[in-house]
Structure formats: structure tokens, C-alpha cells
Write an enzyme that holds these catalytic residues in place. Structure first.
Site, PDB file in Angstrom:
ATOM      1  N   SER A 265     -41.744 -30.794  30.979  1.00 22.00           N
ATOM      2  CA  SER A 265     -41.688 -29.337  31.186  1.00 22.00           C
ATOM      3  C   SER A 265     -41.884 -29.050  32.669  1.00 22.00           C
ATOM      4  CB  SER A 265     -42.785 -28.642  30.392  1.00 22.00           C
ATOM      5  OG  SER A 265     -42.982 -27.333  30.917  1.00 22.00           O
TER       6      SER A 265
ATOM      7  N   HIS B  95     -37.241 -29.667  29.948  1.00 18.37           N
ATOM      8  CA  HIS B  95     -37.714 -28.506  29.189  1.00 18.37           C
ATOM      9  C   HIS B  95     -38.031 -27.370  30.167  1.00 18.37           C
ATOM     10  CE1 HIS B  95     -39.706 -26.789  25.561  1.00 18.37           C
ATOM     11  NE2 HIS B  95     -40.608 -26.313  26.403  1.00 18.37           N
TER      12      HIS B  95
ATOM     13  N   ASP C 140     -39.505 -23.647  30.482  1.00 18.40           N
ATOM     14  CA  ASP C 140     -40.337 -22.655  29.799  1.00 18.40           C
ATOM     15  C   ASP C 140     -40.121 -21.272  30.388  1.00 18.40           C
ATOM     16  OD1 ASP C 140     -41.852 -24.012  27.762  1.00 18.40           O
ATOM     17  OD2 ASP C 140     -42.799 -25.141  29.384  1.00 18.40           O
TER      18      ASP C 140
ATOM     19  N   MET D 183     -40.979 -17.344  30.209  1.00 19.20           N
ATOM     20  CA  MET D 183     -42.011 -16.419  29.710  1.00 19.20           C
ATOM     21  C   MET D 183     -41.769 -15.029  30.275  1.00 19.20           C
ATOM     22  SD  MET D 183     -45.303 -18.833  30.308  1.00 19.20           S
ATOM     23  CE  MET D 183     -45.373 -20.507  29.656  1.00 19.20           C
TER      24      MET D 183
ATOM     25  N   HIS E 175     -36.768 -22.952  26.489  1.00 20.74           N
ATOM     26  CA  HIS E 175     -37.729 -22.478  25.495  1.00 20.74           C
ATOM     27  C   HIS E 175     -38.021 -21.022  25.812  1.00 20.74           C
ATOM     28  CE1 HIS E 175     -42.101 -22.949  23.775  1.00 20.74           C
ATOM     29  NE2 HIS E 175     -41.364 -22.115  23.071  1.00 20.74           N
TER      30      HIS E 175
ATOM     31  N   MET F 287     -39.849 -18.007  25.414  1.00 16.27           N
ATOM     32  CA  MET F 287     -41.068 -17.337  24.944  1.00 16.27           C
ATOM     33  C   MET F 287     -40.961 -15.883  25.375  1.00 16.27           C
ATOM     34  SD  MET F 287     -43.692 -20.386  25.922  1.00 16.27           S
ATOM     35  CE  MET F 287     -42.565 -21.047  27.125  1.00 16.27           C
TER      36      MET F 287
ATOM     37  N   MET G  49     -45.208 -25.663  17.882  1.00 15.99           N
ATOM     38  CA  MET G  49     -46.126 -25.481  19.014  1.00 15.99           C
ATOM     39  C   MET G  49     -47.477 -26.121  18.666  1.00 15.99           C
ATOM     40  SD  MET G  49     -44.454 -24.007  21.436  1.00 15.99           S
ATOM     41  CE  MET G  49     -45.890 -24.007  22.515  1.00 15.99           C
TER      42      MET G  49
ATOM     43  N   ASP H 256     -44.831 -29.351  21.413  1.00 16.15           N
ATOM     44  CA  ASP H 256     -44.977 -28.775  22.751  1.00 16.15           C
ATOM     45  C   ASP H 256     -46.384 -28.216  22.918  1.00 16.15           C
ATOM     46  OD1 ASP H 256     -44.699 -27.447  25.150  1.00 16.15           O
ATOM     47  OD2 ASP H 256     -43.121 -26.084  24.481  1.00 16.15           O
TER      48      ASP H 256
HETATM   49  C1  DX5 Z   1     -46.639 -23.633  26.534  1.00 19.14           C
HETATM   50  C2  DX5 Z   1     -45.291 -24.161  27.015  1.00 19.14           C
HETATM   51  C3  DX5 Z   1     -45.313 -25.628  27.183  1.00 19.14           C
HETATM   52  C4  DX5 Z   1     -46.309 -26.111  28.172  1.00 19.14           C
HETATM   53  C5  DX5 Z   1     -46.453 -27.585  28.114  1.00 19.14           C
HETATM   54  O1  DX5 Z   1     -46.813 -22.355  26.915  1.00 19.14           O
HETATM   55  O2  DX5 Z   1     -44.311 -23.864  26.095  1.00 19.14           O
HETATM   56  O3  DX5 Z   1     -44.039 -26.187  27.406  1.00 19.14           O
HETATM   57  O4  DX5 Z   1     -46.042 -25.678  29.454  1.00 19.14           O
HETATM   58  O5  DX5 Z   1     -47.365 -27.919  29.088  1.00 19.14           O
HETATM   59  P1  DX5 Z   1     -48.549 -28.932  28.862  1.00 19.14           P
HETATM   60  O6  DX5 Z   1     -47.905 -30.257  28.604  1.00 19.14           O
HETATM   61  O7  DX5 Z   1     -49.251 -28.848  30.171  1.00 19.14           O
HETATM   62  O8  DX5 Z   1     -49.354 -28.451  27.707  1.00 19.14           O
HETATM   63 ZN    ZN Z   2     -42.278 -25.052  26.063  1.00 20.32          ZN
END
Ligand code: DX5
Ligand code: ZN
Length: 224
Positions: free
Chosen positions: A7, A32, A34, A36, A65, A67, A137, A175
Site C-alpha cells: 500500500s 494498492h 488507498d 480516502m 481501494h 474508501m 478489512m 488489508d
Molecule cells: C486502511 C487502508 C490500508 C492501510 C494498510 O485504512 O485501507 O490499506 O493503509 O496499511 P498498514 O499495512 O500500515 O496497516
Molecule cells: Zn486499503
């Protein structure tokens, strides 16, 4: 085969391309991303420009991903930027099937369905037939560097059984808090794809060695 998905949330953004090339050379299987929105999760991260910037840097699949509260608004933009997989959250959709079908059939991308640690695993079952990937998750999303929730292992085991029964081709991804200590737990319970941010980009031994170690540990603990 198990797959490692670093990620980039935990990468050094001042040299993102270099870091992605490094994990690719070490055998990472996908990247990956992320995303947000500050609504679905209490944090902001990155948008499609980052996917567009990374697309020429790596041959690895880029999985996004989402979110976000309104994933429908962003699918076309991420697909156009070069995303290979679009993962949406079950919590924001009454019925995720039309969106999963849109991702697959209209956009020609892989469709992923994510769900949070407080969602009963059984509620995902009706949608597995339309998903290429189910993302369980193992932390509440929003921030990198959180601890793996111990009850996740049983949830992965239950999801594995459901996937084997209803859509064996669907990938099972985990994840959150995946590191050398927790990856054997998730792999032994039946996960096949492992997202890892902090344990890769924050590793004392460096990201390349971290990817190789996670691969080794996941393979060794792999679900039969
Ligand atoms: C959670 C994200 C993850 C996260 C993983 O909010 O979806 O992808 O960043 O990071 P680690 O491996 O640091 O938990
Ligand atoms: Zn993620």
C-alpha cells in the site's frame, strides 16, 4: 499462489516512483492505492492523478481501494487513469451488484468488494458472484499503521468457506496491520492477497526485503 500488494499510503511520496519500482523488483504482485475522502473515513489521501502518474512507472496491476462515500463519482476517472481493479465498500451501497457489474462490464476492470470489521461476513455472500475480489478489512479503515484485529482470522476463515462455495474464482484479500507476525494467521485462514503498508515501506530492512519476507511467510502458512 499468494500475492503481496504494498500500500503506497505508507510510501515516501517524495520518491514514490522509485519506491514502487523497488517493490516491483522484489516481487510484489500488485500496487494498492488507498483513496480516502474525509467522509467515509476521517482522513484524506490521494486521487486519480496518483494512479495516472504511476501507470507508466510499473507493469504491476494497480488496485484502487475506494474508501469513499460516493464511489460512483470516481470510477470512470480511476479507470481512465489506468486502474486495473476498483474496490468499493459494501457499507455505502444498498446493493453493490449494479456497481460491480458496471466496473466489470462497462469499464472492463476487475471489481472488488470491501467490508469493515463490524460487517457480518455472511452479508457479503449474495454479492460474491459479481466480485473478482473480496476485501476483508482487518482494521477499521482510515489510517495506516494500525494493529490487526485478532478476530479477523476467524472472519477470513468464514469468508474462505463462502468463496469456495459460491465463487471459487474470487480472490480473498486482507488489508490492515499485515506484517510478518500476522500474515501467517491470515494466510492460514485462507487469504490469498495481502495488503501491507507500514510493514513494507516502514521496514527497517527496507521495502524490498520486507516484500520477500512477507511472500515467504505467506507461502509457508498457505491455506491448503
Ligand atoms: C486502511 C487502508 C490500508 C492501510 C494498510 O485504512 O485501507 O490499506 O493503509 O496499511 P498498514 O499495512 O500500515 O496497516
Ligand atoms: Zn486499503
Amino acid at each position: 499462489m499468494t500475492a503481496i500488494a504494498p500500500s503506497i499510503l505508507s510510501a515516501d511520496f517524495s520518491r514514490l516512483g522509485e519506491q514502487v519500482r523497488e517493490v516491483e523488483a522484489a516481487g510484489a504482485d500488485r500496487i494498492h492505492v488507498d483513496v480516502m475522502d474525509g467522509h467515509f473515513v476521517p482522513n484524506l489521501s490521494m486521487g486519480a492523478v496518483v494512479v495516472k502518474g504511476l501507470r507508466p512507472v510499473t507493469r504491476l496491476p494497480l488496485e484502487v481501494h475506494l474508501m469513499v462515500e460516493h464511489p460512483a463519482r470516481f470510477l470512470d476517472g480511476f479507470a481512465a487513469a489506468g486502474a486495473d481493479t476498483l474496490i468499493v465498500h459494501l457499507e455505502v451501497l444498498d446493493d453493490p451488484r449494479p456497481m460491480l457489474r458496471r466496473i466489470r462490464d462497462n469499464l472492463g476492470r476487475k471489481a472488488g468488494l470491501a467490508f469493515n470489521p463490524d460487517v457480518p461476513v455472511g452479508s457479503v455472500e449474495p454479492f460474491l458472484g459479481d466480485a473478482d475480489l473480496a476485501l476483508c478489512m482487518t482494521v477499521f479503515p482510515g489510517f495506516g499503521g494500525q494493529a490487526y484485529i485478532p478476530g479477523s482470522t476467524d472472519r477470513v476463515r468464514a469468508l474462505r468457506r463462502m468463496i469456495d462455495r459460491f465463487n471459487p474464482g474470487c480472490e480473498l484479500e486482507v488489508d490492515g496491520g499485515i506484517d510478518p507476525r500476522t500474515i501467517p494467521l491470515a494466510a492460514g485462514a485462507g487469504a490469498g492477497v495481502f495488503v501491507s503498508g507500514t510493514a513494507v515501506f516502514g521496514a527497517a530492512s527496507g521495502p524490498a526485503e520486507a516484500v520477500r519476507e512477507l511472500h515467504r511467510l505467506a507461502e509457508a502458512a498457505r491455506f491448503p
